[in-house]
Design an enzyme around this catalytic site. Structure first.
Site, short mmCIF file in Angstrom:
data_model
loop_
_atom_site.label_atom_id
_atom_site.label_comp_id
_atom_site.label_asym_id
_atom_site.label_seq_id
_atom_site.Cartn_x
_atom_site.Cartn_y
_atom_site.Cartn_z
N ARG A 158 0.84 -1.20 0.00
CA ARG A 158 0.00 0.00 0.00
C ARG A 158 0.87 1.25 0.00
NH1 ARG A 158 -2.98 -4.04 2.56
NH2 ARG A 158 -4.74 -4.57 1.20
N ASP A 216 0.23 -7.02 -3.20
CA ASP A 216 -1.19 -6.79 -2.92
C ASP A 216 -1.82 -6.11 -4.12
OD1 ASP A 216 -3.70 -6.38 -1.43
OD2 ASP A 216 -2.45 -6.84 0.32
N HIS A 247 -6.22 -10.64 -3.30
CA HIS A 247 -5.29 -9.52 -3.23
C HIS A 247 -4.25 -9.62 -4.36
CE1 HIS A 247 -6.84 -7.61 0.35
NE2 HIS A 247 -6.88 -8.77 0.98
N ASP A 307 -6.12 -14.69 2.54
CA ASP A 307 -7.23 -13.94 3.14
C ASP A 307 -8.06 -13.24 2.06
OD1 ASP A 307 -4.98 -12.29 2.58
OD2 ASP A 307 -5.89 -10.67 3.72
N GLU A 308 -9.27 -12.92 2.45
CA GLU A 308 -10.14 -12.01 1.70
C GLU A 308 -10.14 -12.27 0.19
OE1 GLU A 308 -10.12 -8.18 4.62
OE2 GLU A 308 -8.44 -8.30 3.24
N TRP A 333 -6.12 -14.01 12.42
CA TRP A 333 -6.30 -12.55 12.49
C TRP A 333 -7.74 -12.14 12.76
CZ3 TRP A 333 -8.79 -9.20 8.81
CH2 TRP A 333 -9.32 -9.84 7.69
N TYR A 349 -3.24 -5.25 15.68
CA TYR A 349 -3.26 -4.43 14.47
C TYR A 349 -2.81 -3.00 14.80
CZ TYR A 349 -4.86 -7.72 10.98
OH TYR A 349 -4.90 -8.76 10.07
N THR A 378 -0.49 -0.54 5.71
CA THR A 378 -0.06 0.84 5.50
C THR A 378 -0.96 1.67 4.58
OG1 THR A 378 1.42 0.10 3.74
CG2 THR A 378 2.34 0.25 5.96
N GLU A 379 -2.23 1.29 4.45
CA GLU A 379 -3.13 2.12 3.64
C GLU A 379 -3.04 3.58 4.05
OE1 GLU A 379 -4.01 -0.77 5.02
OE2 GLU A 379 -5.48 -1.86 3.81
C1 ACM Z 1 -5.78 -9.17 6.84
O1 ACM Z 1 -5.77 -8.25 7.67
N1 ACM Z 1 -6.49 -9.08 5.73
C2 ACM Z 1 -5.02 -10.38 7.03
#
Ligand code: ACM
Ligand code: ZN
Length: 766
Positions: free
Chosen positions: A153, A182, A255, A331-332, A398, A423, A474-475
């Site tokens: 990011r 990502d 991602h 993830d996601e 997480w 986090y 780090t967005e």
């Molecule tokens: C995450 O925070 N998407 C692992």
């Protein structure tokens, strides 16, 4: 106590100032004088530690002969933990014992912290330094002690990455989880795939402000870059010299938008999206490297090209990183593309898979096999449990701790990194002038209080918990200064979470050591956050009276306060005992020492409404990570922050319908009831669609159904309000709030398919 220049100048140092806290430290009489005569002796095996110490002491040491003044490194195989060590400081020598080079290195990191911070600069020349005689024996509680960093990011210089690794080593952390790829950028040079450098490493522009600010605006500036393989080799070698293992993360199957922007054939074909029946080789619209944050639907298609690509990428990754673990993300990964892809659907049929989750498991298992065949192990985010865990995988938990519990019970290793405690992209202070962050609230004390072993595990099962790690996404962290601000001091707290035994942890003592440690961070030029001089305020009730209690973390300081809204100064009242509250008030307070205000002024508005002091119950227990001040906190006169749902006032529930009941000892006439819900969809938090308020009178009741408005002034908050005439001017005995959970997070949103969180704030009754 340290003495400079033969006792002519003394510096007081707290005795116990080491972070992380050693297992055992005893103090003795006398001291060792580190002087220009001190000799450092070590065998080759302890070169790294010995040379580190030599370089550290360089300006102080100038060889002379014939004086009995030595620092000796000794191999001692009776020390069983490979990372353990002992230090003995007496007037004649300093003896460092360890069984491995790494243990010796950690001894040196401890010794370093027994020495004045000024030595860090290399500017403290030719002074004698007295080190109090002591005996320390030490070893870590966990073998995995990590920090993560997202460079996709925002990217940070090689020099900075080394500074980050230096900090890990100083704190005896041994793992750097490097999040290299990502949607918004691919940051590792892969020679076989030049478009990763030309295309995937750059985005055209970047979102300005927070994701929830509408409409989205962009800065119009191209952003990007990548680490060359030469730079990576240099960084890996640098980390190795400090006993830090770098675990690279190459995200899959989600991602992956940056990679797909470079090589569209890695994404799903659009055959089912168009019913033309003709196989396309790429997605419909050209995909670009993402410019904003969030979860994107472009994920790798599990086809031949993708697996060849990922194996090619991993071949180069393995050449660069000798770590046992390779992080494969996991993830996601939204499944919409797979649901609409002819190849994916055919593969599901052919392999006899139940659904797209099993297809993800198939994907990860295939990659695991590949990495296992190269002698490596995979680690992945806890979504890799869905659809079945790959046989040898380690799970990084997480989304709370349930993934860890499930994996450990099934005999898989786990690393703990729940958002609630790990986090570091969350806010760390309730001050409104903190730099913009993703959301949440994770103050230092909460990090410090983290226990990596989930309660649900037996002693036997808990051996699968390898350790824990702090994550820095780090967005919202564009600069190195800001990154340090978010990382420190929470990284220090995490180092103690993973190194020290729970029985050796003490928050008050940690804060004292941290205050000392500020000096070292100053000379190391680390831009740490300092919230030590903030005030913590709490409503307490005793014998039907409501009080307000003020505290500050550090001792030996004075709190002064006002109740009339004026700024506290040296003439304001000194706080001595809790302040009785019987009406709405604004409390302002600050910490003073030596006639100076330290830190910022604390302000608390207390709204002494009709439910303050009433009785309250909730039919469900708030989630333990977000239990605020408990049920009482919903009627304590204090509203939660507008931006930090993790504070003491908001209560969080995960996926549950809740029922809040407020009882009045003496029935009262009320004019209104109001409360609000957090609606931070990026963090999986959804206000309920509607709630019911039941108001119970002597022998009947009314029910008001309230739909929550679509949007309000603050996009993260939704308010509900109920007022006269519905409350009908009769004495109320009980109020019940029925709050159904929002339900499952819809497709296309972050966390789609998971249960939504409900966060509720103060219930104000007037
Ligand atoms: C995450 O925070 N998407 C692992
Ligand atoms: Zn596909």
């Amino acid at each position: 106590m340290l003495v400079f220049g033969c006792a002519e100048k003394k510096i007081e140092t707290a005795k116990a100032q080491i972070i992380p806290m050693p297992v055992n430290q005893e103090f003795r009489d006398g001291h060792f004088v580190l002087s220009s005569e001190t000799e450092i002796n070590f065998e080759e095996e302890f070169n790294v530690a010995g040379n580190f110490l030599k370089a550290f002491l360089e300006p102080t040491l100038k060889k002379k002969k014939g004086v009995e003044n030595k620092i000796n490194f000794v191999k001692d195989t009776s020390i069983l933990n490979p990372e353990g060590y002992r230090i003995e400081v007496n007037p004649i020598h300093i003896k460092i014992s360890a069984t491995t080079a790494q243990g010796a290195f950690y001894a040196v990191q401890t010794l370093r912290q027994l020495l004045p911070a000024e030595l860090e600069t290399g500017k403290l020349k030719r002074k004698d330094i007295a080190i109090a005689a002591t005996k320390i024996s030490d070893q870590p509680q966990f073998s995995y002690r990590g920090m993560h960093l997202d460079v996709a990011r925002h990217m940070f210089s090689v020099k900075f990455i080394k500074k980050y690794i230096d900090a890990l080593a100083m704190l005896k952390m041994n793992t750097f989880h490097w999040h290299l790829t990502d949607d918004q950028g691919w940051r590792i040079e892969i020679k076989q795939y030049p478009k990763l450098q030309e295309v995937a490493a750059f985005r055209d522009e970047t979102l300005i402000g927070h994701y929830s600010d509408q409409p989205h605006r962009f800065d119009g500036k191209r952003y990007g870059g990548y680490y060359t393989q030469e730079e990576i080799k240099d960084i890996v070698a640098y980390a190795q010299e400090r006993f830090v293992t770098i675990i690279p993360e190459i995200e899959m199957p989600g991602h992956a938008q940056a990679a797909i922007a470079a090589y569209p054939e890695l994404g799903c074909a659009s055959t089912l999206r168009h019913s033309s029946g003709q196989e396309a080789s790429a997605t419909d619209e050209p995909v670009e490297v993402a410019k904003e944050w969030g979860v994107f639907e472009e994920i790798y298609c599990p086809n031949k090209k993708t697996f060849a690509f990922l194996e090619g990428v991993l071949d180069e990754v393995l050449e660069l990183f000798p770590s046992k673990y390779i992080h494969i993300g996991g993830d996601e990964a939204p499944k919409t593309r797979w649901e609409n892809c002819a190849h994916c659907q055919a593969l599901i049929k052919k392999e006899g898979l139940k659904d797209e989750h099993e297809l993800q498991s198939y994907f990860i298992t295939k990659m695991e096999k590949y990495l296992n065949s190269k002698g490596r192990q995979i680690i992945g985010w806890d979504e890799i449990l869905e659809g079945g865990l790959a046989p040898n995988a380690t799970v990084m938990s997480w989304r709370g701790t349930s993934g860890a519990v499930e994996a450990a019970k099934a005999g898989h290793n786990v690393v703990m990194t729940p958002t609630s405690h790990c986090y570091f992209d969350y806010y760390q202070s309730e001050n409104e002038d903190e730099p913009l962050a993703i959301g949440g609230f994770l103050p230092l004390e909460k990090v410090y209080g983290f226990n990596p072993i989930p309660e649900e595990l037996t002693t036997e099962e808990s051996t699968y918990v390898l350790g824990a790690q702090g994550n820095i996404w780090t967005e919202y962290i564009p600069t190195e200064d800001q990154l340090e601000y978010m990382a420190f001091p929470r990284m220090l707290a995490m180092s103690e979470v993973v190194w020290s035994k729970p029985e050796n942890k003490n928050h008050e003592d940690f804060v004292l050591r941290l205050e000392q440690f500020h000096k070292r961070l100053d000379v190391l030029n680390v831009n740490y956050a300092n919230h030590l001089y903030e005030i913590d305020g709490n409503v307490v009730s005793q014998n039907d009276t409501t009080y307000y209690k003020l505290e500050t973390l550090t001792k030996g300081k004075t709190i002064r306060y006002t109740l009339d809204g004026s700024e506290p100064d040296l003439n304001s009242k000194i706080y001595q005992s809790q302040i009785p509250i019987s009406q709405s008030t604004t409390i302002k307070a600050a910490v003073f020492k030596d006639k100076k205000q330290l830190g910022k002024t604390f302000t608390q508005n207390i709204n002494f409404h009709k439910a303050v002091g009433a009785k309250i119950t909730i039919n469900k227990t708030p989630h333990k990570a977000y239990s605020g001040s408990g049920a009482k906190g919903l009627i304590n006169g204090i509203s939660g922050s507008d931006s930090r749902y993790g504070d003491k006032e908001w209560l969080g529930f995960w996926g549950e319908d809740i029922e809040v009941t407020i009882y009045f000892e003496k029935p009262i006439i009320i004019n209104s009831i109001e409360t609000r819900f957090y609606d931070g969809n990026g963090q999986w938090i959804y206000a309920p669609k509607h709630i019911a308020m039941r108001v119970i009178f002597d022998n009947d009741e009314i029910i008001a159904n309230k739909f929550l408005p679509e949007s309000s002034e603050n996009p993260n908050l939704k308010q509900v309000f109920c007022e006269q005439p519905i409350l009908s001017n009769r004495p109320v005995k009980t109020i019940k709030l029925l709050v159904p959970n929002y339900g499952t997070i819809p497709e296309g949103k972050q966390g789609a398919g998971n249960k939504a969180w409900t966060f509720i704030d103060e219930i104000i009754v007037n």
